[in-house]
Scaffold this active site. Structure first.
Site, PDB file in Angstrom:
ATOM      1  N   ASP A  69      48.205  36.879  48.939  1.00 35.35           N
ATOM      2  CA  ASP A  69      46.773  36.935  48.666  1.00 35.35           C
ATOM      3  C   ASP A  69      46.061  37.220  49.985  1.00 35.35           C
ATOM      4  O   ASP A  69      46.653  37.095  51.071  1.00 35.35           O
ATOM      5  CB  ASP A  69      46.329  35.605  48.061  1.00 35.35           C
ATOM      6  CG  ASP A  69      44.851  35.585  47.730  1.00 35.35           C
ATOM      7  OD1 ASP A  69      44.347  36.618  47.252  1.00 35.35           O
ATOM      8  OD2 ASP A  69      44.208  34.548  47.963  1.00 35.35           O
ATOM      9  N   ARG A 107      34.225  45.083  59.182  1.00 32.89           N
ATOM     10  CA  ARG A 107      33.752  45.412  57.840  1.00 32.89           C
ATOM     11  C   ARG A 107      32.378  46.051  57.993  1.00 32.89           C
ATOM     12  O   ARG A 107      31.464  45.453  58.564  1.00 32.89           O
ATOM     13  CB  ARG A 107      33.658  44.155  56.978  1.00 32.89           C
ATOM     14  CG  ARG A 107      35.000  43.501  56.733  1.00 32.89           C
ATOM     15  CD  ARG A 107      34.834  42.037  56.339  1.00 32.89           C
ATOM     16  NE  ARG A 107      34.051  41.856  55.129  1.00 32.89           N
ATOM     17  CZ  ARG A 107      34.575  41.686  53.919  1.00 32.89           C
ATOM     18  NH1 ARG A 107      35.883  41.677  53.769  1.00 32.89           N
ATOM     19  NH2 ARG A 107      33.813  41.505  52.867  1.00 32.89           N
ATOM     20  N   LYS A 137      48.730  40.241  39.026  1.00 33.18           N
ATOM     21  CA  LYS A 137      49.529  39.897  40.199  1.00 33.18           C
ATOM     22  C   LYS A 137      50.951  39.515  39.792  1.00 33.18           C
ATOM     23  O   LYS A 137      51.936  39.955  40.399  1.00 33.18           O
ATOM     24  CB  LYS A 137      48.877  38.738  40.962  1.00 33.18           C
ATOM     25  CG  LYS A 137      47.543  39.065  41.611  1.00 33.18           C
ATOM     26  CD  LYS A 137      47.036  37.880  42.414  1.00 33.18           C
ATOM     27  CE  LYS A 137      45.720  38.187  43.117  1.00 33.18           C
ATOM     28  NZ  LYS A 137      45.253  37.065  43.955  1.00 33.18           N
ATOM     29  N   ASP A 161      46.259  32.557  42.082  1.00 35.40           N
ATOM     30  CA  ASP A 161      47.570  32.973  42.583  1.00 35.40           C
ATOM     31  C   ASP A 161      48.723  32.233  41.901  1.00 35.40           C
ATOM     32  O   ASP A 161      49.886  32.487  42.216  1.00 35.40           O
ATOM     33  CB  ASP A 161      47.656  32.718  44.100  1.00 35.40           C
ATOM     34  CG  ASP A 161      46.561  33.434  44.863  1.00 35.40           C
ATOM     35  OD1 ASP A 161      46.353  34.629  44.595  1.00 35.40           O
ATOM     36  OD2 ASP A 161      45.906  32.802  45.707  1.00 35.40           O
TER      37      ASP A 161
END
Length: 1067
Positions: A394, A574, A748, A773
């Protein structure tokens, strides 16, 4: 108070609810309620009812356990050379120890589940607020949630204590994003309504269709969207309390739909063990069948079939030949059954359980700030840490701290750097474009402020009544984007203070009125606000990705800003581009009309909103760009590089936006600057996806020299996995790094399963910190502790506090665990071949009469006492190379990859070595005693028990010294158990054979061992046979070490030269 109606339609044999009608009011109680429980057994594998049968089923899936069960039953049914106790007791011991270990680990998970299931919540019952447990919430219940609490079900927001009817939530447990999101409640004239909702879906990002029908005051229908739904697992922020009605509960909530059932994981080593057991079972059957056939071939002669000293009974003469053949075959099967080592599983279980403590004790895996040490939830997979080929990680909270910091900006073509709260190059005054840019950044956002005073933002109070002189320690920012929060904080410290739609500079105070917010979405990749200026004018401020803003700009320093954005990106920042547009009064009237019309539309609302946004966000004036640094966790880049050198491919699977994910991948070293980045994004159809995959595959073949990285989003991944799985996998495997963004939790898990089930069957590892997750972690192997709760830790096999600890966990602990258990498995089969092969050879010299070569006590204690401790201690402490060398040379991990030490070649070597040593044991002893058994000085003769004891003595010494030759890292415990095991065998044999034990019916070994040790010839034979067995092995090791050394052996030499073997700190 409420009830549930399900309108169902039948289609063939399937009944499916097409729509859910949820009715709720504040003055009725309906006794016909359906109770729907929430989280149940999130991570546990067993219940109190199914533990015994399920655990027995799992254990008897092991071939050795099932085999010994069959042998035990055979010993009970027929007359065999050995007692049923020799097989029954070890089997019961193994099953019991394993069941206790697995039951204890599952009990810990059960306790963690109860914490979730029993969490207290408040619901409205009979017009009053009552406390209950989260598992008792039913569809239609009105639930109260307070600040910082998680939502126990999927709720439709009914009311908020905020004056504007909004609340703020974080969905980090669902999609990994810790940013603040705004939800709004619908206006209710009364608490009598029906919510009509679609069937539950697992996709977190799909559009949710709900409608609210009020049927008391007026019969009107109001559409509800994602902004009205509070998903279970999300957390309430910046709002004192809210009330919501439960629409999806239990396994129908999106969080539960993204859970994957916890399955029993089996390591590659265990699978190899089962394969080896099948081979040895074949050897056993061959020996038993051959012995049975040779017995009857020998007995074809009358003198051997019924000798004068062993006459048959009448019953034996009349018995069926077929039954007698089967009985003899089973008797030989029992006689040779010790070639299958049941004690192997006991030793492996003990090694895994005891060895797992070393991870928790390793201070290098301890995180002092959070006071968290490494945690082992399942010790069955220790060796898998040394076989990992793919790491799925992740992003948010795992690779990053999710803490943004403003670093640079570009204003009207001029670059500025933030240094100690000031923008450099500094200006004597804030003028023109600079002020307009700072206004845009200050106002174009959805940041909220939470003060220490709980009621300062509730009701109609003025949030600016205490601004002057206000300390930053008294407030906290909540943002829908971490970039927004970083920019707002940066502006505060550069003397621009932000509060809701208000800018205050050192010279003046300005108040802006917020008219409209154009929310961010994945298609536009920008967000905008429309404001009324203090002078009454209307202005649009917008910010977003470079590709989403620059094409729509018509003025400003476009080319300079583009270059600055590229420079910021190369630094791993970013980037966001900022622009504005001023509206004339006529233009704003049209803008307002279009927005209101689109937002109140009951049909095609999304399409109409996109049309309105496109009309508004054009003809922009470019103001500048910002560069924000997403703070990575410590040593993330070094860890990823070490994993890459170890031959491990790293995939990043995140629910975050495309631009954010790519930026972090570049900054953490997952993507290199020189890497060719391929994209599979925003695919709309199967054909479009197939064409793009084909183009990517061709590009990879054409540019095969350079490295490639692949970026794919969740929607495109769904299309790729639907019909183009093979082509997608081909593209992925040819890429050095893969980044999957906008991923739902189940997606995932599907990606992990896709790799696991590929033809190569690679070992996968998943690491994440949030509930989103969990499915991925359950599909693979590893979970990491993070900021977003303990769901990942509860469902993981291992838990570490920081991503950087993964390097040592794999490269050191994984390396050691695999080498230790691989040697343990091979050694166990080797020593059991040495043990039982002489028994097989002995049958050629006793007319296949099933006479045992060893005493029954020796048969029982060989694997339990005489040879068990040295290999157990070896499997706990062995280190081929110093830990520091393994960390500094990640390439050594490749030496043990692909299950190298348990491949067919090492297995064949150990098996042939066992047979060769067994032949030397038997025929070496036979040469000594075969022709003349008078080895005593007084002429006394030795018998068959002495012959068997001589072989057994040589065998115990040889297999123990063979393990000593394999040991590289000697501790005092290794010395103690190695030499102590040999000494214990001699002492035990002297006592066992030197005393008449009253509780034994027969004592065939009385004084046998003493006589054996009284013979000089026997001592000479023991020494010669042991040297004959081990000398070729020593020569082979020296030969290969000097002529064909492996990378590990070269590192051993370097380690010894640097004094590493004497340094401390080994595990």
């Amino acid at each position: 108070l409420q009830h549930v109606q399900c309108l169902k339609k039948c289609s063939g044999r399937e009944m499916r609810a097409e729509a859910l009608m949820i009715t709720f009011d504040d003055n009725r109680i309906n006794s016909d309620k359906k109770k729907i429980y929430l989280v149940k057994r999130i991570s546990r594998s067993y219940t109190i009812w199914n533990f015994v049968p399920k655990n027995l089923f799992e254990q008897f899936r092991r071939i050795a356990n099932f085999y010994f069960l069959i042998i035990f039953l055979v010993q009970l049914m027929i007359d065999t050379p050995t007692s049923p106790v020799t097989s029954g007791l070890p089997l019961i011991f193994v099953i019991t120890v394993t069941a206790i270990k697995q039951g204890y680990e599952d009990w810990l998970r059960h306790n963690a589940d109860n914490e979730v299931n029993g969490a207290p919540v408040f619901v409205v019952r009979s017009g009053s607020l009552v406390q209950t447990r989260s598992k008792n919430i039913r569809v239609g219940d009105i639930v109260r949630v307070a600040k910082d609490e998680t939502f126990p079900a999927d709720l439709v927001l009914l009311s908020s204590d905020r004056a504007d009817g909004t609340c703020h939530i974080t969905t980090a447990s669902l999609d990994g994003e810790t940013n603040l999101k705004v939800c709004v409640c619908t206006h209710l004239e009364s608490l009598q309504a029906v919510v009509e909702c679609q069937q539950p879906e697992a996709d977190l990002y799909s559009t949710i269709h709900l409608s609210l029908c009020l049927f008391c005051v007026c019969s009107c229908v109001r559409p509800l969207g994602p902004e009205n739904l509070l998903l279970r697992g999300a957390r309430l922020k910046n709002t004192k309390e809210i009330f919501g009605v439960a629409v999806y509960t239990g396994m129908e909530s999106k969080m539960a739909l993204n859970y994957k059932c916890k399955s029993q994981k089996r390591s590659a080593v265990e699978k190899s063990m089962n394969t080896f057991l099948i081979i040895y079972l074949g050897i056993l059957l061959f020996e038993a069948i051959l012995s049975t056939i040779l017995k009857y071939a020998w007995q074809a002669e009358d003198k051997w079939d019924e000798p004068f000293y062993n006459q048959k009974t009448e019953q034996e003469r009349n018995s069926s030949p077929i039954l007698k053949f089967i009985s003899d075959f089973l008797a030989f099967l029992v006689l040779y059954n010790f070639i299958i080592p049941i004690s192997l599983y006991v030793t492996v279980e003990m090694q895994k359980f005891l060895g797992s403590f070393f991870i928790g004790w390793d201070l290098d895996l301890y995180h002092e700030e959070s006071d968290e040490k490494a945690q082992v939830n399942t010790s069955d997979l220790n060796e898998e840490l040394g076989q990992v080929e793919y790491v799925f990680t992740d992003k948010t909270g795992t690779l990053t701290e999710n803490e943004m910091q403003f670093r640079e900006c570009s204003i009207n073509g001029t670059k500025y750097r933030e240094v100690n709260g000031k923008l450099l190059p500094s200006q004597t005054s804030i003028i023109g474009e600079e002020l307009l840019f700072l206004k845009a950044v200050s106002l174009c956002h959805t940041v909220q402020i939470s003060y220490d005073q709980p009621d300062c933002l509730v009701g109609g109070g003025d949030p600016f009544s205490h601004v002057n002189g206000f300390s930053s320690n008294h407030m906290e920012y909540y943002a829908s984007s971490p970039d927004e929060k970083a920019l707002v904080e940066a502006l505060y410290y550069t003397f621009l203070f932000l509060a809701t739609a208000r800018v205050e500079v050192p010279f003046c105070s300005l108040r802006y009125k917020l008219l409209h917010v154009l929310e961010f979405d994945a298609d536009r990749r920008r967000m905008s606000v429309i404001l009324q200026t203090p002078s009454g004018g209307k202005v649009l401020f917008t910010k977003g990705a470079e590709s989403a803003i620059l094409p729509f700009t018509t003025s400003g320093e476009i080319e300079k800003t583009r270059l600055h954005v590229d420079e910021f990106a190369l630094k791993g920042l970013r980037t966001l581009v900022v622009a504005c547009r001023h509206f004339s009064p006529e233009e704003y009237i049209e803008v307002d009309r279009r927005l209101n019309s689109a937002r109140t539309a009951l049909q095609q609302r999304e399409e109409r909103l996109q049309e309105a946004f496109s009309y508004i966000e054009k003809d922009l004036q470019l103001l500048g760009a910002t560069g924000v640094e997403d703070k990575l966790q410590d040593k993330v880049q070094e860890t990823i590089e070490a994993l890459r050198l170890a031959g491990i491919k790293v995939w990043v699977l995140t629910g975050d936006k495309h631009e954010t994910a790519v930026s972090v991948s570049l900054s953490c070293g997952h993507f290199h600057r020189t890497m060719n980045i391929l994209e599979l994004l925003q695919q709309r159809s199967d054909n479009e996806c197939a064409e793009q995959l084909g183009r990517l595959a061709r590009r990879i073949k054409e540019d095969h020299v350079i490295q490639h990285g692949l970026v794919v989003d969740g929607a495109s991944l769904s299309l790729a996995l639907r019909e183009h799985e093979k082509l997608f996998m081909e593209v992925c495997k040819n890429c050095s790094a893969v980044l999957c963004c906008r991923m739902a939790p189940l997606q995932k898990a599907k990606v992990v399963r896709l790799l696991k089930t590929s033809p190569e069957k690679p070992i996968t590892l998943a690491i994440g910190d949030g509930a989103n997750d969990v499915s991925m972690i359950q599909e693979a192997h590893v979970g990491i502790m993070g900021k977003e709760g303990r769901q990942a830790v509860r469902n993981s096999d291992y838990a570490i506090a920081r991503f950087k600890f993964l390097a040592k966990l794999l490269l050191v602990h994984g390396h050691f665990y695999y080498i230790r258990i691989a040697t343990l498995v091979q050694y166990f089969f080797y020593k059991n071949v040495c043990f039982i092969t002489p028994q097989f050879l002995y049958q050629f010299f006793c007319l296949f009469s099933q006479q045992t070569l060893y005493d029954s006590v020796y048969l029982t204690l060989y694997n339990i006492c005489f040879t068990s401790l040295p290999i157990l201690v070896y499997s706990l402490f062995e280190q081929l190379v110093h830990p520091h060398v393994l960390q500094n040379k990640p390439g050594l991990y490749r030496d043990i990859s692909k299950n190298a030490l348990l491949s067919f070649r090492p297995f064949l070597y150990w098996t042939l070595l066992g047979f060769s040593h067994a032949f030397v044991f038997f025929f070496g002893s036979y040469i000594l005693m075969g022709e003349d058994t008078t080895l005593m000085g007084n002429g006394q003769m030795f018998g068959n028990w002495t012959f068997g004891t001589l072989i057994f003595t040589v065998m115990v010494i040889t297999v123990t010294l063979k393990l000593a030759l394999e040991t590289h890292f000697w501790t005092w415990m290794n010395h103690f158990v190695t030499w102590g095991s040999i000494a214990f065998y001699f002492i035990f044999s002297l006592f066992y054979g030197g005393i008449i034990w009253p509780f034994l019916h027969t004592q065939d070994m009385y004084f046998v061992f003493v006589q054996l040790l009284s013979s000089g010839s026997a001592w000479f034979a023991i020494i010669i046979i042991v040297i004959t067995c081990l000398f070729p092995d020593v020569v082979k090791k020296v030969f290969y070490r000097h002529l064909q050394p492996t990378s590990t052996e070269k590192s051993q030499v370097t380690d010894e030269l640097m004094g590493g073997s004497e340094s401390g700190g080994r595990i």
